[in-house]
Design an enzyme around this catalytic site. Structure first.
Site, short mmCIF file in Angstrom:
data_model
loop_
_atom_site.label_atom_id
_atom_site.label_comp_id
_atom_site.label_asym_id
_atom_site.label_seq_id
_atom_site.Cartn_x
_atom_site.Cartn_y
_atom_site.Cartn_z
N MET A 41 0.85 -1.20 0.00
CA MET A 41 0.00 0.00 0.00
C MET A 41 0.89 1.24 0.00
SD MET A 41 -3.45 -0.88 2.05
CE MET A 41 -2.82 -0.65 3.69
N GLY A 42 2.13 1.08 -0.42
CA GLY A 42 3.04 2.23 -0.50
C GLY A 42 3.57 2.63 0.87
N ALA A 43 4.05 3.91 0.95
CA ALA A 43 4.73 4.38 2.17
C ALA A 43 5.81 3.35 2.54
CB ALA A 43 3.75 4.62 3.30
N HIS A 48 9.42 -3.56 3.32
CA HIS A 48 8.96 -3.82 1.94
C HIS A 48 10.15 -4.14 1.04
CE1 HIS A 48 5.70 -0.93 3.34
NE2 HIS A 48 4.98 -1.97 2.92
N SER A 199 4.59 1.27 7.89
CA SER A 199 4.32 2.55 7.22
C SER A 199 3.74 3.54 8.22
CB SER A 199 3.32 2.35 6.08
OG SER A 199 3.84 1.39 5.20
O1 PAF Z 1 -0.08 -5.63 3.70
C1 PAF Z 1 -0.50 -4.74 2.94
O2 PAF Z 1 0.16 -3.75 2.67
C2 PAF Z 1 -1.91 -4.86 2.36
O3 PAF Z 1 -2.77 -5.43 3.26
C3 PAF Z 1 -1.93 -5.61 1.01
C4 PAF Z 1 -1.52 -7.05 1.15
C5 PAF Z 1 -1.04 -4.90 0.01
C6 PAF Z 1 -3.36 -5.60 0.45
O4 PAF Z 1 -3.82 -4.30 0.28
#
Ligand code: PAF
Length: 290
Positions: A41-43, A48, A199
């Site tokens: 979901m970015g940030a 990540h 995030s």
């Molecule tokens: O973990 C996340 O960032 C979210 O829950 C995901 C898996 C990208 C789904 O929106």
């Protein structure tokens, strides 16, 4: 749409809609290359990036997605304040060796809107912890992950174990829907003082950040208590310790079976300790395997 090389530096392909993404994916599949996928979901933070590194090391092509999924937020304020840092996210993914990033709009992922959406049932996996405190959250996660898997037919997808329950739900989704993807769960990445990277950490002010470290510190203490204190005593210890930190307020602390996610009564079972804590208006989760 091939990667752009400038002075030996490879730049990744940015796909802003399904049509662009599909044409890139079709080419990759035609070349018989293995595809790794990291939904986000970015940030973005180093947690990540560790998933991207894992994918780059094991797959020919790595695709990430950045999409703040509205249907998994049960709290409109949380959705509104979720950090959005697209430019730095793109720079970090490029630097980490990601090949493709998919950055759709809500209309791309929810052409029929977000109101009348499919409903999944994950039984007792979703009635505890995050599922109990964030009604509808995992249904929203399952919807978007299924839609992303439909668009991005990855061989392997990478998820962080900080969201321990989410990984269990995604494994169940993949099994229920017979999605031919291998799920790889990667370890939580922590700040040098132990705070789990998230995030949401960027929304903490200096004092909240200082006190938030007590979450991981207390969880690490639990690891040393296994077998020496009863499960109930450990639960009371954690809840009291964290609630005694002025800016922290525990939403739940559970010691559950690693696979079923049901509370355990004694230490004979493989367990994971999971916590959700409000630090001011920032909600953080963390867990440790026991
Ligand atoms: O973990 C996340 O960032 C979210 O829950 C995901 C898996 C990208 C789904 O929106």
């Amino acid at each position: 749409m091939s990667p752009i090389y400038v002075s030996e530096v490879k730049y990744m392909i940015i796909c802003k809609n399904r049509t662009d993404l599909q044409s890139v994916i079709t080419k990759i599949k035609a070349q018989g290359k293995s595809l790794g996928f990291v939904p986000t979901m970015g940030a973005l933070h180093q947690g990540h990036i560790s998933l991207i590194h894992q994918s780059v090391q094991t797959c020919d092509i790595t695709c990430a997605s950045i999409f703040v999924n509205p249907t998994q937020f049960n709290n409109p304020h949380d959705l509104q304040t979720y950090p959005r840092t697209l430019d730095s996210d793109i720079a970090m993914l490029n630097e980490a060796g990601c090949d493709i990033v998919f950055v759709p709009e809500v209309i791309d992922m929810y052409p029929q809107g977000t109101q009348h959406i499919e409903s999944y049932n994950f039984g007792s996996l979703e009635t505890v912890m995050e599922g109990a405190f964030r009604p509808g959250h995992f249904n929203g996660v399952a919807i978007i992950v299924k839609r992303l898997f439909d668009l991005i037919p990855a061989d392997t997808a990478f998820f962080g174990l900080k969201d321990y329950q989410q990984v269990a739900i995604i494994r169940a989704l993949v099994e229920q829907e017979k999605i031919p993807v291998r799920i790889v769960a990667c370890p939580t990445v922590r700040e040098p003082d132990g705070l789990a990277m998230s995030s949401r950490n960027m929304r903490l002010n200096a004092e909240q950040r200082k006190q938030a470290v007590e979450i991981s510190k207390t969880l690490f203490t639990v690891q040393a208590m296994v077998g020496k204190k009863s499960v109930d005593d450990v639960k009371k210890f954690v809840i009291d310790t964290l609630n005694n930190v002025p800016l922290l307020s525990v939403e739940y602390f559970e010691i559950v079976h690693q696979n079923t996610l049901q509370p355990i009564q004694n230490w004979n079972e493989p367990a994971v300790a999971c916590v959700a804590v409000n630090v001011g208006d920032v909600r953080l989760i963390d867990n440790v395997l026991l």
